[in-house]
Design an enzyme around this catalytic site. Sequence first.
Site, PDB file in Angstrom:
ATOM      1  N   ASP A  99     -50.415 -22.015  -6.818  1.00  0.00           N
ATOM      2  CA  ASP A  99     -48.831 -22.162  -7.130  1.00  0.00           C
ATOM      3  C   ASP A  99     -49.334 -23.725  -8.402  1.00  0.00           C
ATOM      4  O   ASP A  99     -48.901 -24.283  -7.681  1.00  0.00           O
ATOM      5  CB  ASP A  99     -47.899 -21.873  -6.287  1.00  0.00           C
ATOM      6  CG  ASP A  99     -47.953 -21.350  -5.438  1.00  0.00           C
ATOM      7  OD1 ASP A  99     -48.804 -20.206  -5.358  1.00  0.00           O
ATOM      8  OD2 ASP A  99     -46.821 -21.038  -4.771  1.00  0.00           O
ATOM      9  N   HIS A 159     -57.460 -22.817  -3.742  1.00  0.00           N
ATOM     10  CA  HIS A 159     -58.202 -20.791  -3.873  1.00  0.00           C
ATOM     11  C   HIS A 159     -59.002 -20.901  -4.358  1.00  0.00           C
ATOM     12  O   HIS A 159     -59.240 -21.100  -5.739  1.00  0.00           O
ATOM     13  CB  HIS A 159     -57.384 -19.953  -3.471  1.00  0.00           C
ATOM     14  CG  HIS A 159     -56.353 -19.810  -2.389  1.00  0.00           C
ATOM     15  ND1 HIS A 159     -56.180 -19.585  -0.487  1.00  0.00           N
ATOM     16  CD2 HIS A 159     -55.072 -21.353  -2.373  1.00  0.00           C
ATOM     17  CE1 HIS A 159     -55.507 -20.198  -0.207  1.00  0.00           C
ATOM     18  NE2 HIS A 159     -54.443 -21.203  -0.683  1.00  0.00           N
ATOM     19  N   SER A 260     -50.642 -32.020  -6.791  1.00  0.00           N
ATOM     20  CA  SER A 260     -50.582 -33.178  -7.438  1.00  0.00           C
ATOM     21  C   SER A 260     -51.575 -32.287  -8.918  1.00  0.00           C
ATOM     22  O   SER A 260     -50.452 -30.875  -9.228  1.00  0.00           O
ATOM     23  CB  SER A 260     -51.702 -33.444  -7.814  1.00  0.00           C
ATOM     24  OG  SER A 260     -52.426 -34.596  -8.602  1.00  0.00           O
TER      25      SER A 260
END
Length: 295
Positions: A99, A159, A260
């Site tokens: 995300d 991922h 981050s």
Amino acid sequence: MMKIRQLFQKWMLQEDLNFLLTNRIPRITLTRFMGWWSQIRNPWVFKSSMAVWRLFSDLDLSEAKKKEFVSLHDCFTRELQPGARPVDPRVDVLCAPCDAIVGAYGDISQGQVFQAKGFPYTLQSLLGDSAMCDLWPNALEGGKFVTLRLTSSMYHRFHAPADAQLNHVTYISGDTWNVNPIALQRVAQLFCKNERAVLHMQLNDGEPFLIVPVAAVLVASMRLHAVDVLLNLRYRGPNEIACNAHYAKGQEIGWFEHGSTILMFVPRGYEWADGVTTGTRIRMGQALMNRCSQS
């Protein structure tokens, strides 16, 4: 509460003040303190910290797998409910590994990319002087790069963007500058200064690509499933770590302790998926790049 939060967020968006409060501080000391503080399992510490966190962010825990947390760290590194992030199944698509808000992106030209408009850096500077990284600038010439910024309230796990293999990790210790847009427009080669890990990846067809998680102030810790150590400012182990980890598309590679930036570099042969532009919010599993059709 909403008005107070909006007031704090507006106050923090003042560029000079934001830069001062997040960078002109003892960054490493504060980051180490935050790492300790976030692990405290005390209801009062957790609830008061969460109240402050909500003042500065749009934290939404509705998709979290767990509904109760014992510490800030437990909440920061939360997993999501099954199915919360559908993964684009097309084999010619590289999906977003996390995300994020899309930052600078574009072509890799003469080994150079950008952290923000007018602020270039070279792949060689980012990857350091590791012999494992020497061949990457040439291998990626003419390819694509993208900057994916995770805010504090986002899901912080990353991922595999495709079926892939992790062959090697190069860990580079460094500083903990804030990586928000204000700092990226003021600090030259910021990503090359901060702590980071270079993930040497390979698609099933042998095509190489890089994923580079970059740490930041309050966030200098990252965990990889393939490496049985916590990579942070206290890590004193080898900088070159051999791996042989296979991932299905969308499978979790690791996580930041707080949040981050993920940098991603791929060789030539890809184009941007529809809707990918600076400032766009993207979710893990959404299409990020498409393999160019062969004419």
